[in-house]
Structure formats: C-alpha cells, structure tokens
Design a protein around this motif. Structure first.
Motif, PDB file in Angstrom:
ATOM      1  N   GLN A 295       3.743  11.912  -0.534  1.00 16.79           N
ATOM      2  CA  GLN A 295       5.035  12.097  -0.372  1.00 16.79           C
ATOM      3  C   GLN A 295       5.221  11.582   0.342  1.00 16.79           C
ATOM      4  OE1 GLN A 295       7.063  14.121  -2.812  1.00 16.79           O
ATOM      5  NE2 GLN A 295       5.757  13.584  -3.785  1.00 16.79           N
ATOM      6  N   ILE A 296       5.381   9.923   0.530  1.00 16.98           N
ATOM      7  CA  ILE A 296       5.670   8.787   1.823  1.00 16.98           C
ATOM      8  C   ILE A 296       6.929   8.152   1.397  1.00 16.98           C
ATOM      9  CG2 ILE A 296       3.279   9.489   2.456  1.00 16.98           C
ATOM     10  CD1 ILE A 296       3.005   7.306   1.599  1.00 16.98           C
ATOM     11  N   PRO A 297       7.557   7.903   2.878  1.00 18.70           N
ATOM     12  CA  PRO A 297       8.182   6.606   2.213  1.00 18.70           C
ATOM     13  C   PRO A 297       7.405   5.544   2.139  1.00 18.70           C
ATOM     14  CG  PRO A 297       8.501   7.656   4.674  1.00 18.70           C
ATOM     15  CD  PRO A 297       7.534   8.205   4.017  1.00 18.70           C
ATOM     16  N   TYR A 298       8.475   4.791   0.936  1.00 21.97           N
ATOM     17  CA  TYR A 298       7.555   3.515   0.438  1.00 21.97           C
ATOM     18  C   TYR A 298       8.815   2.404   0.390  1.00 21.97           C
ATOM     19  CZ  TYR A 298       9.579   4.843  -3.972  1.00 21.97           C
ATOM     20  OH  TYR A 298       9.907   5.694  -4.837  1.00 21.97           O
ATOM     21  N   SER A 299       9.946   2.334   0.539  1.00 22.30           N
ATOM     22  CA  SER A 299      10.786   1.597   0.301  1.00 22.30           C
ATOM     23  C   SER A 299      12.191   2.078   0.959  1.00 22.30           C
ATOM     24  CB  SER A 299      11.979   1.990  -1.598  1.00 22.30           C
ATOM     25  OG  SER A 299      12.693   1.307  -1.275  1.00 22.30           O
TER      26      SER A 299
ATOM     27  N   SER B 175      20.416   5.191  -0.697  1.00 21.17           N
ATOM     28  CA  SER B 175      19.144   6.311  -0.942  1.00 21.17           C
ATOM     29  C   SER B 175      18.346   5.865  -0.380  1.00 21.17           C
ATOM     30  CB  SER B 175      18.624   6.426  -2.692  1.00 21.17           C
ATOM     31  OG  SER B 175      18.073   5.082  -2.705  1.00 21.17           O
ATOM     32  N   HIS B 176      16.711   6.361  -0.064  1.00 23.35           N
ATOM     33  CA  HIS B 176      15.218   6.011   0.824  1.00 23.35           C
ATOM     34  C   HIS B 176      16.050   6.036   2.161  1.00 23.35           C
ATOM     35  CE1 HIS B 176      13.158   5.039  -3.035  1.00 23.35           C
ATOM     36  NE2 HIS B 176      13.581   5.186  -3.174  1.00 23.35           N
ATOM     37  N   THR B 177      16.628   6.438   3.188  1.00 28.37           N
ATOM     38  CA  THR B 177      17.183   6.595   4.334  1.00 28.37           C
ATOM     39  C   THR B 177      16.089   7.255   5.110  1.00 28.37           C
ATOM     40  OG1 THR B 177      18.247   8.815   4.158  1.00 28.37           O
ATOM     41  CG2 THR B 177      19.563   6.318   3.474  1.00 28.37           C
ATOM     42  N   ASP B 178      14.696   7.648   4.460  1.00 22.29           N
ATOM     43  CA  ASP B 178      14.431   8.694   5.103  1.00 22.29           C
ATOM     44  C   ASP B 178      14.330   9.025   7.052  1.00 22.29           C
ATOM     45  OD1 ASP B 178      12.140   9.302   2.949  1.00 22.29           O
ATOM     46  OD2 ASP B 178      12.337   6.595   3.346  1.00 22.29           O
ATOM     47  N   LYS B 179      15.586   9.543   7.106  1.00 22.61           N
ATOM     48  CA  LYS B 179      15.709  10.414   8.350  1.00 22.61           C
ATOM     49  C   LYS B 179      16.553   9.721   8.727  1.00 22.61           C
ATOM     50  CE  LYS B 179      11.688  12.969   9.149  1.00 22.61           C
ATOM     51  NZ  LYS B 179      10.107  12.431   9.924  1.00 22.61           N
TER      52      LYS B 179
ATOM     53  N   SER C  18       1.318  -1.385  -0.145  1.00 20.96           N
ATOM     54  CA  SER C  18       0.302  -0.304  -0.189  1.00 20.96           C
ATOM     55  C   SER C  18       1.257   1.323  -0.173  1.00 20.96           C
ATOM     56  CB  SER C  18      -1.567   0.264   1.109  1.00 20.96           C
ATOM     57  OG  SER C  18      -0.304   0.626   1.910  1.00 20.96           O
ATOM     58  N   LEU C  19       2.079   1.173   0.553  1.00 23.26           N
ATOM     59  CA  LEU C  19       3.035   2.205   0.669  1.00 23.26           C
ATOM     60  C   LEU C  19       3.003   2.711  -0.663  1.00 23.26           C
ATOM     61  CD1 LEU C  19       5.139   2.119   3.833  1.00 23.26           C
ATOM     62  CD2 LEU C  19       2.851   3.652   3.734  1.00 23.26           C
ATOM     63  N   VAL C  20       4.130   1.370  -1.419  1.00 22.01           N
ATOM     64  CA  VAL C  20       4.557   1.721  -2.567  1.00 22.01           C
ATOM     65  C   VAL C  20       3.379   2.140  -3.395  1.00 22.01           C
ATOM     66  CG1 VAL C  20       5.358   0.725  -5.047  1.00 22.01           C
ATOM     67  CG2 VAL C  20       5.886  -0.052  -2.926  1.00 22.01           C
TER      68      VAL C  20
END
Length: 138
Positions: A29-33, A52-56, A18-20
């Motif tokens: 604009q949400i983290p998905y990976s 990449s995709h480290t989200d904080k 669902s995030l993807v």
C-alpha cells in the motif's frame, strides 16, 4: 534510439518502475503513480480539474507556481493558463479566455511543467478535449 535512452536518468526510471511493481504485483500500500486526470467542471470563467493518486495533496515539484497548463475557449485556441492548486484539484484560467471549454497539461514535445503529488511523483500529460483540429503538441 540508444542516444535517447542515454539521456534518461535511469535511477529515477528504476525507482518509478519499482514503485509500480511493489504496489501492483506485491500488493504494498504505497503511492506508485503521479496525479491522474479524472475529470473536470466548468465554473464560470475557470475549469476545475479533478485528480486521483494525489497522496496527501497536490504540489509543485519546485515549490513555485503551477506551470504547464493551457486553456481554450469555443474557438479552440489555447492560451497559457494560470493554475492554482486547491486540495486535490487544480483551478485553471486565463485572461484571454472568457468561456473555457478545454484544458491541456504538459501537452508539448518538451513541456515545462511541475505538478506532482504529495509523494513527489509527477503528473503525466493529459487533455480534457477530443478535438482533432489543433491537437498538435505545442
């Protein structure tokens, strides 16, 4: 096949899918990976892995030391590695490898690994090498 799917926690699978969909289909604009391997640099007797995709920032899912990394030298023999998170990178080393040339993460049939991003999404398996010798999973 039916038996293998029965072992999967479908609520986690559903949440991840669902995030993807929300991010890529609906443009949220949400983290998905989870963290995605982008490249590496050899720094003396260590290898620094960029994500990449480290989200904080990167973290471990259990709050413990990073697990699941292996490192090899010119002989292409992999050793369990010490891995330390530094911002959006992981520095990998081993006392058994003086001149590192390759790193693998979660490269096993049933890996024990715990690297995730700030959103709690796990990193997938990756390897920095393209060697055909010894490419088997541990």
């Amino acid at each position: 096949m039916r038996r293998a799917l029965a072992c999967i926690d479908v609520s986690i699978l559903g949440r991840r899918l669902s995030l993807v969909a929300r991010a890529l289909t609906y443009g949220e604009q949400i983290p998905y990976s989870g963290p995605v391997y982008e490249g590496y640099r050899i720094e003396g007797n260590t290898i620094r892995i960029d994500f990449s995709h480290t989200d904080k920032g990167l973290k471990t899912s259990d709050g413990g030391p990073v697990r699941g990394f292996y490192i090899a030298g010119p002989d292409h023999k992999f050793h369990a590695a010490k891995a330390v998170i530094e911002g959006s990178t992981v520095v990998v080393s081993s006392d058994g490898v003086r001149f590192p040339v390759g790193v693998r993460y979660a490269w096993a049939n049933n890996p024990v690994c715990n690297l995730s991003n700030g959103a709690g999404l796990p990193a997938g398996p990756f390897r920095t090498d393209d060697w055909t010798d010894g490419a088997k999973r541990y």
